[in-house]
Design a protein around this motif. Structure first.
Motif, PDB file in Angstrom:
ATOM      1  N   LYS A  43       0.842  -1.198   0.000  1.00 24.35           N
ATOM      2  CA  LYS A  43       0.000   0.000   0.000  1.00 24.35           C
ATOM      3  C   LYS A  43       0.881   1.253   0.000  1.00 24.35           C
ATOM      4  CE  LYS A  43      -3.883   1.989   2.497  1.00 24.35           C
ATOM      5  NZ  LYS A  43      -4.783   1.822   3.635  1.00 24.35           N
ATOM      6  N   ILE A  44       1.906   1.256   0.844  1.00 28.57           N
ATOM      7  CA  ILE A  44       2.817   2.402   0.897  1.00 28.57           C
ATOM      8  C   ILE A  44       3.552   2.557  -0.434  1.00 28.57           C
ATOM      9  CG2 ILE A  44       4.947   3.239   1.968  1.00 28.57           C
ATOM     10  CD1 ILE A  44       3.900   2.030   4.609  1.00 28.57           C
ATOM     11  N   LEU A  45       4.031   1.440  -0.997  1.00 30.06           N
ATOM     12  CA  LEU A  45       4.718   1.519  -2.294  1.00 30.06           C
ATOM     13  C   LEU A  45       3.801   2.041  -3.389  1.00 30.06           C
ATOM     14  CD1 LEU A  45       6.849  -1.742  -2.299  1.00 30.06           C
ATOM     15  CD2 LEU A  45       7.677   0.596  -2.200  1.00 30.06           C
ATOM     16  N   SER A  46       2.528   1.666  -3.338  1.00 26.55           N
ATOM     17  CA  SER A  46       1.580   2.146  -4.348  1.00 26.55           C
ATOM     18  C   SER A  46       1.430   3.653  -4.286  1.00 26.55           C
ATOM     19  CB  SER A  46       0.215   1.488  -4.143  1.00 26.55           C
ATOM     20  OG  SER A  46       0.312   0.108  -4.359  1.00 26.55           O
ATOM     21  N   PHE A  47       1.313   4.180  -3.081  1.00 28.74           N
ATOM     22  CA  PHE A  47       1.124   5.628  -2.950  1.00 28.74           C
ATOM     23  C   PHE A  47       2.412   6.406  -3.173  1.00 28.74           C
ATOM     24  CE2 PHE A  47      -2.651   4.305  -0.441  1.00 28.74           C
ATOM     25  CZ  PHE A  47      -3.602   4.927  -1.244  1.00 28.74           C
ATOM     26  N   VAL A  48       3.547   5.853  -2.779  1.00 33.04           N
ATOM     27  CA  VAL A  48       4.815   6.581  -2.859  1.00 33.04           C
ATOM     28  C   VAL A  48       5.465   6.452  -4.243  1.00 33.04           C
ATOM     29  CG1 VAL A  48       7.162   6.688  -1.917  1.00 33.04           C
ATOM     30  CG2 VAL A  48       5.217   6.437  -0.391  1.00 33.04           C
ATOM     31  N   LEU A  49       5.318   5.307  -4.897  1.00 30.76           N
ATOM     32  CA  LEU A  49       5.981   5.095  -6.189  1.00 30.76           C
ATOM     33  C   LEU A  49       5.028   5.054  -7.372  1.00 30.76           C
ATOM     34  CD1 LEU A  49       8.616   2.392  -5.203  1.00 30.76           C
ATOM     35  CD2 LEU A  49       8.988   4.816  -5.578  1.00 30.76           C
ATOM     36  N   ALA A  50       3.950   4.291  -7.263  1.00 35.26           N
ATOM     37  CA  ALA A  50       3.092   4.077  -8.427  1.00 35.26           C
ATOM     38  C   ALA A  50       2.315   5.334  -8.810  1.00 35.26           C
ATOM     39  CB  ALA A  50       2.135   2.916  -8.171  1.00 35.26           C
ATOM     40  N   LEU A  51       1.671   5.973  -7.857  1.00 37.07           N
ATOM     41  CA  LEU A  51       0.875   7.161  -8.197  1.00 37.07           C
ATOM     42  C   LEU A  51       1.737   8.308  -8.731  1.00 37.07           C
ATOM     43  CD1 LEU A  51      -1.876   7.154  -5.437  1.00 37.07           C
ATOM     44  CD2 LEU A  51      -2.051   6.472  -7.819  1.00 37.07           C
ATOM     45  N   PRO A  52       2.878   8.630  -8.113  1.00 33.33           N
ATOM     46  CA  PRO A  52       3.727   9.654  -8.742  1.00 33.33           C
ATOM     47  C   PRO A  52       4.238   9.229 -10.116  1.00 33.33           C
ATOM     48  CG  PRO A  52       4.323   9.392  -6.454  1.00 33.33           C
ATOM     49  CD  PRO A  52       3.359   8.291  -6.776  1.00 33.33           C
ATOM     50  N   GLY A  53       4.499   7.933 -10.306  1.00 32.79           N
ATOM     51  CA  GLY A  53       4.936   7.457 -11.623  1.00 32.79           C
ATOM     52  C   GLY A  53       3.873   7.675 -12.681  1.00 32.79           C
ATOM     53  N   VAL A  54       2.623   7.423 -12.343  1.00 34.18           N
ATOM     54  CA  VAL A  54       1.526   7.677 -13.274  1.00 34.18           C
ATOM     55  C   VAL A  54       1.418   9.173 -13.551  1.00 34.18           C
ATOM     56  CG1 VAL A  54      -0.983   7.585 -13.531  1.00 34.18           C
ATOM     57  CG2 VAL A  54       0.250   5.595 -12.682  1.00 34.18           C
ATOM     58  N   GLY A  55       1.594   9.989 -12.515  1.00 35.39           N
ATOM     59  CA  GLY A  55       1.553  11.441 -12.697  1.00 35.39           C
ATOM     60  C   GLY A  55       2.640  11.934 -13.637  1.00 35.39           C
ATOM     61  N   VAL A  56       3.840  11.396 -13.515  1.00 30.41           N
ATOM     62  CA  VAL A  56       4.938  11.784 -14.408  1.00 30.41           C
ATOM     63  C   VAL A  56       4.624  11.372 -15.842  1.00 30.41           C
ATOM     64  CG1 VAL A  56       7.348  11.273 -14.971  1.00 30.41           C
ATOM     65  CG2 VAL A  56       6.708  11.808 -12.623  1.00 30.41           C
ATOM     66  N   CYS A  57       4.048  10.192 -16.031  1.00 27.98           N
ATOM     67  CA  CYS A  57       3.685   9.744 -17.383  1.00 27.98           C
ATOM     68  C   CYS A  57       2.614  10.638 -17.994  1.00 27.98           C
ATOM     69  CB  CYS A  57       3.209   8.299 -17.344  1.00 27.98           C
ATOM     70  SG  CYS A  57       4.528   7.121 -16.989  1.00 27.98           S
ATOM     71  N   VAL A  58       1.623  11.026 -17.201  1.00 25.89           N
ATOM     72  CA  VAL A  58       0.567  11.919 -17.700  1.00 25.89           C
ATOM     73  C   VAL A  58       1.156  13.270 -18.090  1.00 25.89           C
ATOM     74  CG1 VAL A  58      -1.483  13.204 -16.994  1.00 25.89           C
ATOM     75  CG2 VAL A  58      -1.312  10.773 -16.493  1.00 25.89           C
ATOM     76  N   ALA A  59       2.057  13.805 -17.261  1.00 29.92           N
ATOM     77  CA  ALA A  59       2.691  15.083 -17.582  1.00 29.92           C
ATOM     78  C   ALA A  59       3.516  14.975 -18.863  1.00 29.92           C
ATOM     79  CB  ALA A  59       3.562  15.534 -16.414  1.00 29.92           C
ATOM     80  N   ASN A  60       4.219  13.868 -19.054  1.00 28.00           N
ATOM     81  CA  ASN A  60       5.020  13.665 -20.260  1.00 28.00           C
ATOM     82  C   ASN A  60       4.138  13.634 -21.505  1.00 28.00           C
ATOM     83  OD1 ASN A  60       7.216  13.087 -21.910  1.00 28.00           O
ATOM     84  ND2 ASN A  60       7.038  10.897 -21.565  1.00 28.00           N
ATOM     85  N   VAL A  61       3.027  12.922 -21.438  1.00 28.75           N
ATOM     86  CA  VAL A  61       2.122  12.844 -22.582  1.00 28.75           C
ATOM     87  C   VAL A  61       1.536  14.216 -22.887  1.00 28.75           C
ATOM     88  CG1 VAL A  61      -0.103  11.920 -23.327  1.00 28.75           C
ATOM     89  CG2 VAL A  61       1.577  10.409 -22.303  1.00 28.75           C
ATOM     90  N   TYR A  62       1.160  14.955 -21.843  1.00 34.42           N
ATOM     91  CA  TYR A  62       0.584  16.293 -22.050  1.00 34.42           C
ATOM     92  C   TYR A  62       1.596  17.224 -22.719  1.00 34.42           C
ATOM     93  CZ  TYR A  62      -1.484  20.819 -21.093  1.00 34.42           C
ATOM     94  OH  TYR A  62      -1.973  22.079 -21.225  1.00 34.42           O
ATOM     95  N   MET A  63       2.840  17.201 -22.255  1.00 36.17           N
ATOM     96  CA  MET A  63       3.855  18.081 -22.851  1.00 36.17           C
ATOM     97  C   MET A  63       4.153  17.682 -24.288  1.00 36.17           C
ATOM     98  SD  MET A  63       6.476  18.965 -19.748  1.00 36.17           S
ATOM     99  CE  MET A  63       6.885  17.280 -19.368  1.00 36.17           C
ATOM    100  N   LYS A  64       4.170  16.386 -24.586  1.00 34.27           N
ATOM    101  CA  LYS A  64       4.409  15.954 -25.966  1.00 34.27           C
ATOM    102  C   LYS A  64       3.258  16.358 -26.877  1.00 34.27           C
ATOM    103  CE  LYS A  64       7.825  12.521 -25.440  1.00 34.27           C
ATOM    104  NZ  LYS A  64       9.001  12.706 -26.224  1.00 34.27           N
ATOM    105  N   MET A  65       2.025  16.326 -26.340  1.00 33.24           N
ATOM    106  CA  MET A  65       0.882  16.745 -27.149  1.00 33.24           C
ATOM    107  C   MET A  65       0.954  18.243 -27.449  1.00 33.24           C
ATOM    108  SD  MET A  65      -2.393  14.658 -25.664  1.00 33.24           S
ATOM    109  CE  MET A  65      -3.471  15.944 -26.235  1.00 33.24           C
TER     110      MET A  65
END
Length: 102
Positions: free
Chosen positions: A30-52
Motif C-alpha cells: 500500500k505504501i509503495l503504491s502511494f509513494v511510487l506508483a501514483l507519482p509514476g503515473v503522474g509523471v507519465c501523464v505530464a510527459n504525454v501532455y507536454m508531448k501533445m
C-alpha cells in the motif's frame, strides 16, 4: 518421542518469525503504491501532455515511395482504397493525404 526443550524453543521462534514476516506485506504494498506508483503515473501523464503540446498537427511531407501502399486488389469494403481502420488524418492513400490539410 518427546522433543527437547531446545527444539521446542527453536520451533516456536521459527513459527513466530515466519508469521511476523508476512504481517506487514499488505501495508508495504500500500505504501509503495502511494509513494511510487501514483507519482509514476503522474509523471507519465505530464510527459504525454507536454508531448501533445509540442506535437505539430501538420502532415509530414508525402513522398510516394513505390514500395509503400501497394494495392494489388481493392479492399472488400467501401471504395476499395481505404483500409478497414483508415484514419484520414494520419494515413495517406497511394496518391497522398485526403482532405483540406494537403
Amino acid at each position: 518421542m518427546a522433543m527437547s526443550p531446545t527444539a521446542m524453543v527453536a520451533r516456536r521462534a521459527l513459527a513466530a518469525a515466519s508469521q511476523g514476516s508476512h504481517e506487514g506485506g499488505a501495508r508495504t504494498w500500500k505504501i509503495l503504491s502511494f509513494v511510487l506508483a501514483l507519482p509514476g503515473v503522474g509523471v507519465c501523464v505530464a510527459n504525454v501532455y507536454m508531448k501533445m503540446q509540442a506535437h505539430s498537427h501538420d502532415h509530414p511531407e508525402f513522398v510516394p515511395y513505390p514500395h509503400l501502399r501497394i494495392r494489388t486488389k481493392p479492399w472488400p469494403w467501401g471504395d476499395g482504397n481505404h483500409s478497414l481502420f483508415h484514419n484520414s488524418h494520419t494515413n495517406p492513400l497511394p496518391t497522398g493525404y485526403e482532405g483540406p490539410h494537403h
